[in-house]
Design an enzyme around this catalytic site. Structure first.
Site, PDB file in Angstrom:
ATOM      1  CE1 TYR A 190      -3.758   2.267   0.084  1.00 36.99           C
ATOM      2  CE2 TYR A 190      -3.074   2.922   2.282  1.00 36.99           C
ATOM      3  CZ  TYR A 190      -3.881   3.099   1.181  1.00 36.99           C
ATOM      4  OH  TYR A 190      -4.818   4.101   1.175  1.00 36.99           O
ATOM      5  CB  SER A 228     -15.656  -0.601  10.764  1.00 37.17           C
ATOM      6  OG  SER A 228     -14.357  -0.831  10.304  1.00 37.17           O
ATOM      7  NE  ARG A 279      -2.940   4.547  12.506  1.00 40.25           N
ATOM      8  CZ  ARG A 279      -1.888   4.014  13.114  1.00 40.25           C
ATOM      9  NH1 ARG A 279      -1.304   4.622  14.135  1.00 40.25           N
ATOM     10  NH2 ARG A 279      -1.409   2.854  12.699  1.00 40.25           N
TER      11      ARG A 279
HETATM   12  N1  UDP Z   1      -6.392  -1.349  15.598  1.00 44.84           N
HETATM   13  C1  UDP Z   1      -6.762  -1.879  16.822  1.00 44.84           C
HETATM   14  N2  UDP Z   1      -7.788  -2.781  16.850  1.00 44.84           N
HETATM   15  C2  UDP Z   1      -8.465  -3.169  15.724  1.00 44.84           C
HETATM   16  C3  UDP Z   1      -8.093  -2.617  14.474  1.00 44.84           C
HETATM   17  C4  UDP Z   1      -7.036  -1.716  14.454  1.00 44.84           C
HETATM   18  O1  UDP Z   1      -6.183  -1.541  17.863  1.00 44.84           O
HETATM   19  O2  UDP Z   1      -9.396  -3.978  15.849  1.00 44.84           O
HETATM   20  C5  UDP Z   1      -5.307  -0.354  15.577  1.00 44.84           C
HETATM   21  C6  UDP Z   1      -4.206  -0.634  14.550  1.00 44.84           C
HETATM   22  O3  UDP Z   1      -3.211  -1.463  15.125  1.00 44.84           O
HETATM   23  C7  UDP Z   1      -3.699   0.775  14.278  1.00 44.84           C
HETATM   24  C8  UDP Z   1      -4.936   1.650  14.448  1.00 44.84           C
HETATM   25  O4  UDP Z   1      -5.874   0.879  15.177  1.00 44.84           O
HETATM   26  O5  UDP Z   1      -2.736   1.164  15.248  1.00 44.84           O
HETATM   27  C9  UDP Z   1      -5.567   2.078  13.118  1.00 44.84           C
HETATM   28  O6  UDP Z   1      -5.756   0.929  12.320  1.00 44.84           O
HETATM   29  P1  UDP Z   1      -6.499   1.005  10.913  1.00 44.84           P
HETATM   30  O7  UDP Z   1      -6.292  -0.300  10.225  1.00 44.84           O
HETATM   31  O8  UDP Z   1      -7.905   1.463  11.106  1.00 44.84           O
HETATM   32  O9  UDP Z   1      -5.751   2.184  10.140  1.00 44.84           O
HETATM   33  P2  UDP Z   1      -4.207   2.450   9.772  1.00 44.84           P
HETATM   34  O10 UDP Z   1      -3.317   1.574  10.619  1.00 44.84           O
HETATM   35  O11 UDP Z   1      -4.103   2.146   8.327  1.00 44.84           O
HETATM   36  O12 UDP Z   1      -4.013   3.880  10.116  1.00 44.84           O
END
Ligand code: UDP
Length: 225
Positions: A56, A100, A122
């Protein structure tokens, strides 16, 4: 990699033929696991080119390179938005993203899965704010960006879990699961450029945006979709 690179390539080519403006929906992932905080557009990023997220991160970096090559070589009118974490109704309940996941788990009364300690951060942008930023960017002639679009309010994943539990009135407990490899530890957009060039800043707070998001998932779960 194929979707983000080869999949993006026909777009600036079509824009060249039709003399159209082309917008690339890029991502904060181009910054990788950033050493600079918050991230301005001038920061070149810290991406692991062979890690599990590389498809990605590098795919999007490649598509940015395509767009800017078309701009330099053929004077194609391009613009690039670097989109930070965005959420709202119509998210796919099964796509594994954190908002979600947490909302669906809370509504079902299932454990909320925080990956790692939950201290990683985030910055969440509500979808209507993002759409407004994209429209302004498309209308900003002679501005290529790249420009960050995201909400600078930063939260740890534990804080997000707690807000979701509170707003859903759930009895779910918070559990910890292993942190995925190369998971960025922090992420917050520097949106000074978007403010200056687009007159744009997000209007919807996390709590405000989570309410319609929760209602959406409540309906999805009730209807068995
Ligand atoms: N995350 C989490 N539990 C979940 C899904 C994601 O703690 O069930 C954490 C993940 O490890 C990351 C953050 O939430 O640190 C955001 O994850 P996401 O996949 O939504 O977005 P991205 O990592 O691409 O910013």
């Amino acid at each position: 990699i194929t979707t983000s690179s080869q999949g993006a390539l026909p777009v600036p080519e079509l824009a060249r033929r039709k003399k159209a403006r082309a917008l690339l929906a890029s991502t904060s992932e181009v910054y990788g696991d950033p050493e600079v905080h918050p991230q301005p557009e001038s920061y070149r990023g810290s991406v692991n080119p062979i890690g599990p997220r590389a498809c990605y991160d590098e795919g999007k970096r490649c598509s940015e390179a395509f767009f800017f090559d078309y701009h330099r070589q053929y004077a194609v009118d391009v613009c690039v938005a670097r989109i930070f974490n965005t959420y709202g109704p119509v998210l796919n309940q099964g796509d594994g993203r954190v908002v979600s996941n947490f909302v669906v788990q809370a509504l079902r009364g299932e454990p909320i899965t925080v990956y790692g300690e939950g201290t990683q951060t985030r910055s969440f942008c509500y979808v209507s704010d993002l759409v407004e930023g994209l429209i302004r960017l498309m209308n900003a002639r002679d501005f290529t960006g790249p420009v960050n679009l995201g909400n600078p309010s930063e939260f740890t994943m534990l804080e997000l879990a707690e807000v979701v539990v509170e707003l859903t009135g759930s009895r779910s407990e918070i559990v910890h699961r292993p942190l995925p490899e190369d998971d960025p530890t922090q992420r917050q957009p520097d949106i000074r450029l978007a403010k200056e060039r687009l007159g744009w800043a997000p209007q919807v707070s996390l709590r405000e945006g989570l309410k319609p998001t929760i209602e959406y998932f409540r309906e999805v779960l009730a209807s068995g979709r």
